[in-house]
Each structure stands twice: as C-alpha cells, then as structure tokens.
Design a protein around this motif. Structure first.
Motif, short mmCIF file in Angstrom:
data_model
loop_
_atom_site.label_atom_id
_atom_site.label_comp_id
_atom_site.label_asym_id
_atom_site.label_seq_id
_atom_site.Cartn_x
_atom_site.Cartn_y
_atom_site.Cartn_z
N LEU A 6 0.83 -1.21 0.00
CA LEU A 6 0.00 0.00 0.00
C LEU A 6 0.86 1.26 0.00
N ALA A 7 1.97 1.23 0.73
CA ALA A 7 2.87 2.38 0.74
C ALA A 7 3.48 2.61 -0.64
N GLU A 10 0.78 4.13 -2.91
CA GLU A 10 0.53 5.53 -2.60
C GLU A 10 1.65 6.42 -3.14
N GLU A 11 2.87 5.96 -3.09
CA GLU A 11 3.98 6.75 -3.62
C GLU A 11 3.85 6.93 -5.13
N ALA A 13 1.09 6.73 -6.87
CA ALA A 13 -0.13 7.46 -7.19
C ALA A 13 0.08 8.96 -7.06
N GLU A 14 0.97 9.40 -6.21
CA GLU A 14 1.20 10.83 -6.02
C GLU A 14 2.09 11.42 -7.11
#
Length: 51
Positions: A6-7, A10-11, A13-14
C-alpha cells in the motif's frame, strides 16, 4: 506485506508527470500533421493518368 504494498502504491499514485504543453496543443499538432499528409496525398492524385 500489505502495508509495504500500500505504501508503494501511494507513492506511485502521487507522482504526476506534467505535460510540457497543454493537451490541446497535441490535438492541434496531430490535426495539422494529418491535414499536411492529406494535402501531400492530394497533390499526387493525377500522377497515374499522366502516363
């Protein structure tokens, strides 16, 4: 393991890649290129009947 996944998601996706020009410029460029190819093709429309 799920937390690491998940981390990582998220990285990524940003992270956003910015275009060097607005999107409309790509569309207008493609349109101009296709019109140029159309005119180039149109210029040779009667080559076959000359000979």
């Amino acid at each position: 393991m799920h937390a690491a996944l998940l981390a990582a998601v998220e990285e990524t996706a940003e992270h956003v890649n910015e275009l060097p020009v607005p999107p409309i410029v790509f569309g207008l460029g493609a349109f101009a290129g296709l019109i140029g190819l159309l005119l180039f093709t149109f210029a040779f429309r009667s080559i076959g009947s000359r000979h």
